[in-house]
Write an enzyme that holds these catalytic residues in place. Structure first.
Site, PDB file in Angstrom:
ATOM      1  N   SER A 550       0.839  -1.125   0.054  1.00  0.00           N
ATOM      2  CA  SER A 550      -0.021  -0.087   0.139  1.00  0.00           C
ATOM      3  C   SER A 550       0.821   1.173  -0.031  1.00  0.00           C
ATOM      4  CB  SER A 550      -0.874   0.127   1.190  1.00  0.00           C
ATOM      5  OG  SER A 550      -2.015   0.886   1.152  1.00  0.00           O
ATOM      6  N   HIS A 665      -7.983  -5.071  -0.579  1.00  0.00           N
ATOM      7  CA  HIS A 665      -6.651  -4.508  -0.247  1.00  0.00           C
ATOM      8  C   HIS A 665      -5.776  -5.407   0.555  1.00  0.00           C
ATOM      9  CE1 HIS A 665      -3.952  -1.138  -0.480  1.00  0.00           C
ATOM     10  NE2 HIS A 665      -4.339  -0.777   1.033  1.00  0.00           N
TER      11      HIS A 665
END
Length: 690
Positions: A550, A665
């Protein structure tokens, strides 16, 4: 081509066209586009075919899957009323089961679990790849829950109301369509909800901007509007605080990711609390609103320093008056890591030199007093769950070589007992943990942990992996990484966890030192740690790799484009990489408080200096990077990784790429998917660094 580019501009809501036509890889931002998925499948196959043939792949996969599915794992509790609730995945429950047992049985070790909802069965019935995203219960009876389910693991969920006694969804109960949103019970027949209410009700970041009160038996369209944010806000959050017999509905209007207006629905009107926008509300107990300050706050003749934990009398604050008490003032090497409340006490988890200490605080009406919990030292403590009908709670302790251990504790008596510990999934007696500090470019000392064999030879030949994040005030702390143990340490690897700026290890200032135009500090900190392990002859550039996901994916993307000579392996997971367009993709606009706005020339001026996608150059000696992402990641767009790989491949660079078709995610939805990705990653690292 021009016509196709304009179509993409319309699809993705691009409101600036600077360099858009120069980007010939925009088609890879079409998440489910036929051409884009063909590219993904081709890359996936090439990566899997190559890395799955590495000699350690199968053993790593088997060992990781056995760990993830082990029946010896800790069934972490969530206390709701008389029961403990738990979500569990194993080889027989790939997508998991939501279950409960009596709290009294759990504490005595009699785990008589009652399955409430089988996600595998529900997925088959609905023909969906459901991922359980949590449940919010009806206080104080907890007979009903609002369950959030994601199709494929993304942040967007549907919400369905569930009766735990009947073990069934409630016909004609509260239910929403798929959206990024949230809901909480105000009472049995009312919920506070923020969701997609229709056209023009979402922000530029893709989050709700309206909060409503929805009555049972009425349509969502007729729900009472209690707050409306702005389109350019990050989003509007809503929820409920319980304080004894009192219930408060609150709304948080996130102006940026770090600044939010805090409001309470009081006497049928919305009251904005007069506290700093960048402060965080942690909890509420006995009319004391617990707040962490992120900047200095001057109130009349007093100044409360950044990082301080304070309390304000809520009943007075709702009248516009401030009655403030200081709870704790961290020093330069510590920060507030977590706050939770029991019936009568406040639990405060402090981070000191990147390890935790736990305290119980009491308020006598005038001042706060504390006692330290005699928890294990030199590791990470996590408050797991508390009981609002008593002073009992559970916390977890772990470090790199100590298996996670669950403790039951009593805040009133300040006692604790061990409930369960993970088995030793690898032989930790062979390893030792040391903490060092590296000097960054501007002289700042940056701590890092090093986990290595006790008999480590400092000859510069040890395969070494650095993991770092460095953003959003998120601290990187010691943890029992069983998968790292069997996949890396037991294969001769050295593991480093770097506590670089941008994180929250040393409070708000440590985070703010890496914001926007100061971002290069974060990257320089990583290079300092990397150079320090090389200077200590633990490793060399040939044997050094770095991993991040991320924001950490952005970090390592910058690392190999700025300092390619420093690393021989890069694992770049669910990354941001195209920083010129990140704010146009999915939730990207919400992060401009962290990175800056690339549409403002002055801010693009510093962003463009490090944006990995724009800084790729021909004829460089880049390491062979391994990128991972997920098709169903609706937070960080998979287009970042896709475009980077396509651009690098066209420039003649070799890459590895694996995009899981679900997982959001997190990158994976099931234990099997996680084990597969881990096996690919560690096979790659062993191939490149040994």
């Amino acid at each position: 081509m021009a016509k196709y580019t304009l179509l993409l501009l319309a699809i993705f809501g691009i409101n600036n066209t600077v360099n858009a036509q120069e980007d010939k890889y925009l088609w890879l931002e079409e998440v489910d586009g036929e051409k884009a998925l063909s590219f993904v499948n081709e890359q996936n196959k090439a990566t899997f075919d190559k890395l799955s043939k590495e000699k350690d792949y199968q053993s790593i996969y088997d060992q990781c899957l056995a760990i993830f599915n082990s029946s010896e794992r800790i069934a972490y509790p969530s206390i709701n009323g008389n029961y403990v609730y738990n979500f569990w995945k194993d080889k027989n429950h790939e997508r998991g089961i939501w279950r409960r047992c009596l709290l009294t049985d759990y504490k005595s070790g009699k785990l008589n679990w009652e399955t409430l909802l089988d996600i595998d069965e529900l997925s088959k019935k609905d023909n969906k790849k459901w991922v359980f995203k949590g449940a919010s219960g009806l206080h104080p009876t907890y007979t009903k829950f609002l369950i959030s389910l994601s199709n494929g693991g993304g942040d967007a969920t549907i919400i369905r109301e569930f009766d735990v006694d009947k073990k069934a969804f409630i016909k004609d109960g509260f239910q929403t369509e798929e959206a990024k949103g949230w809901a909480s019970y105000v009472d049995e027949n009312t919920i506070a909800i923020a969701t997609n209410f229709g056209e023009k009700t979402m922000t530029d970041s893709g989050y709700p901007r309206l909060a409503k009160l929805w009555k049972r038996g009425t349509s969502l369209d007729s729900a009472q509007l209690i707050y409306e944010g702005k389109k350019e806000d990050v989003g509007v959050w809503c929820g409920v605080y319980h304080d004894g017999s009192k219930t408060y509905t609150y709304v948080s209007r996130a102006i940026t990711i770090f600044n939010s207006e805090k409001l309470f629905w009081h006497n049928n009107q919305m009251v904005s609390l007069d506290i700093p926008l960048d402060a965080d509300i942690n909890s509420l107990l006995n009319d004391q609103l617990i707040v962490t300050l992120k900047s200095d706050w001057k109130v009349e003749n007093s100044t409360f320093k950044s990082g301080t934990l304070i309390s304000l009398t809520l009943s007075e604050l709702l009248k516009g008056k401030k009655s403030i008490k200081t709870i704790i003032v961290p020093d330069e090497f510590s920060s507030v890591d977590g706050v939770a409340t029991t019936k009568n006490k406040v639990l405060i988890n402090m981070l000191s030199n990147v390890t935790n200490k736990l305290f119980v605080f009491s308020f006598d009406g005038e001042k706060w007093q504390s006692k330290q919990v005699k928890a294990p030292e030199y590791g990470t403590i996590g408050i797991i769950t508390t009981d609002d009908t008593s002073d009992e709670y559970f916390f977890n302790f772990q470090n790199f070589i100590t298996p996670s251990t669950l403790f039951a504790a009593d805040a009133k008596e300040n006692t604790l007992k061990e409930v369960k510990s993970l088995p030793a999934f690898f032989d930790a007696s062979k390893y030792e943990v040391k903490q060092y500090k590296a000097k960054s470019k501007d002289g700042t000392l940056v701590p890092y942990f090093l986990v290595a064999a006790k008999n480590l030879k400092t000859d510069g030949n040890n395969p070494t992996l650095i993991y770092a994040y460095g953003g959003f005030g998120s601290s990187s702390q010691p943890y029992y990484a069983s998968a790292v143990g069997v996949s890396w340490l037991d294969k001769g690897g050295v593991y480093v966890l770097a506590n670089i700026r941008g994180g929250g290890e040393f409070g708000p200032n440590w985070h703010q030192a890496g914001l926007k135009e100061k971002r290069q500090n974060v990257f320089d900190d990583l290079y300092a740690v990397s150079e320090d392990v090389i200077a200590k002859k633990i490793t060399s550039s040939k044997h050094l790799g770095v991993m991040g996901g991320s924001n950490g994916g952005l970090l390592v993307g910058v690392a190999f484009t700025q300092r390619p000579e420093l690393y021989n392996a890069i694992v770049c997971e669910v990354p941001l990489l195209d920083m010129q367009r990140y704010n146009k993709l999915l939730a990207g606009a919400s992060w401009m408080g962290e990175y800056g706005n690339p549409d403002i020339p002055e801010e693009w001026e510093y962003i463009k200096k490090y944006s990995p996608y724009q800084n790729l150059k021909a004829e460089m000696n880049y390491p062979e990077v391994f990128f991972t992402t997920s098709t169903r990641d609706d937070r960080v767009h998979p287009g970042h990784a896709r475009k980077m790989v396509a651009k690098m491949n066209d420039m003649g660079y070799k890459t590895f790429y694996y995009e899981n078709m679900e997982g959001g995610h997190a990158g994976a939805s099931t234990n099997e998917q996680t084990a597969k990705i881990d096996a690919l990653i560690y096979s790659y690292l062993l191939k490149k660094l040994k």
